[in-house]
Write an enzyme that holds these catalytic residues in place. Sequence first.
Site, PDB file in Angstrom:
ATOM      1  N   LYS A 136      -4.192  -0.022  12.657  1.00 27.49           N
ATOM      2  CA  LYS A 136      -4.125   0.917  13.779  1.00 27.49           C
ATOM      3  C   LYS A 136      -5.513   1.437  14.151  1.00 27.49           C
ATOM      4  O   LYS A 136      -5.876   2.567  13.816  1.00 27.49           O
ATOM      5  CB  LYS A 136      -3.168   2.060  13.436  1.00 27.49           C
TER       6      LYS A 136
HETATM    7  N1  PMP Z   1       3.319  -2.073  16.623  1.00 30.53           N
HETATM    8  C1  PMP Z   1       2.526  -1.112  17.122  1.00 30.53           C
HETATM    9  C2  PMP Z   1       1.541  -1.468  18.173  1.00 30.53           C
HETATM   10  C3  PMP Z   1       2.636   0.209  16.642  1.00 30.53           C
HETATM   11  O1  PMP Z   1       1.846   1.169  17.118  1.00 30.53           O
HETATM   12  C4  PMP Z   1       3.605   0.507  15.661  1.00 30.53           C
HETATM   13  C5  PMP Z   1       3.766   1.921  15.160  1.00 30.53           C
HETATM   14  N2  PMP Z   1       2.935   2.212  14.083  1.00 30.53           N
HETATM   15  C6  PMP Z   1       4.399  -0.536  15.160  1.00 30.53           C
HETATM   16  C7  PMP Z   1       4.232  -1.819  15.669  1.00 30.53           C
HETATM   17  C8  PMP Z   1       5.397  -0.303  14.070  1.00 30.53           C
HETATM   18  O2  PMP Z   1       4.731  -0.094  12.845  1.00 30.53           O
HETATM   19  P1  PMP Z   1       5.357   0.817  11.721  1.00 30.53           P
HETATM   20  O3  PMP Z   1       6.728   0.318  11.486  1.00 30.53           O
HETATM   21  O4  PMP Z   1       4.459   0.603  10.551  1.00 30.53           O
HETATM   22  O5  PMP Z   1       5.335   2.213  12.226  1.00 30.53           O
END
Ligand code: PMP
Length: 310
Positions: A157
């Site tokens: 992220k």
């Molecule tokens: N893709 C993106 C671009 C995101 O921002 C997120 C949210 N964090 C996810 C997928 C899902 O990831 P997670 O399940 O780890 O929150």
Amino acid sequence: MAEALAYFRGGYVPLADANVNITTHALHYGTAVFEGIRGNWNETKGEMHIFRAKDHYERLLQGCKIMLLDIPYSADELMDITIELLKRTGYREDVYIRPIAYKSEELVANLMLHKLSSDFALIIVPFGAYIKADGAIRCCTSSWRRIDDTVIPSRVKIAGHYVNSILAKTEAVLGGFDEAIFMNQDGSVSEGSGENIFVVSKGEIHTPLVSENNLTGITRDCAWTLAERELDIKIVERRIRRSELYLADEVFLTGTAAHITPVGELDNRPIGNGGIGPITQKLRDLYLNLIRGDNPKYEHWTTVVTPGRG
Ligand code: PMP
């Protein structure tokens, strides 16, 4: 009484005092890595259940490695800070936990990562439903393509690459949809603006490979584990094309904010019967139950914090 606090420059301070200078590098260039973690309040038990925080911190540290962000904490130490901050805030409702590691140098005209100071901050805010609490959502295929790993690494992220998601989500909502689905440059399916994507077809569940520029989603891993262990369905990871989404029996999205969300419509075409499909329903029910610590089999995914107590 709950109190809005932050962990900032090594101490616990009122959120209103956790401020950076306008010249901070990360503010100009997006040179930060963040996470989104949920704290789920269990009213019956009077406990907060932080969900898979260690996994989130491991992903944060992976992002720090890519972005040459040196922060003096291990994943375990970041867990300790989170638990302490949460106890001090005293929230007794669902919360969003936002750690951020950022280039804190107060120097604007510098396009390098090395030699610039890094810092870490943590905030916790009350947080309810992100998309829609119940019912299937309406999505559109984004006119923006998913950022490629050859441009900015998309598996972690990194703050700057969220401009891509924000352009897509804004376009979708202004166009009357709930969420945007990204395609890659070659037209293959990538993910939602803030969620991974799954396709159910003839009893099988398919999802794009992480190498299709997806975030390595933690909820994706939960859905995967639950499908295999609880529904006895093996997930197939492969390249998926846009038209397959139109013809799928079910499509669902996974994310910390979005939980497991059924997609009822894509580009004005109903998916399945347009509502929540049976496999999505089962996975969603299992998931929403365990994130509050109500399933002993998955207790290892949550860290229990009792507000105000040790
Ligand atoms: N893709 C993106 C671009 C995101 O921002 C997120 C949210 N964090 C996810 C997928 C899902 O990831 P997670 O399940 O780890 O929150």
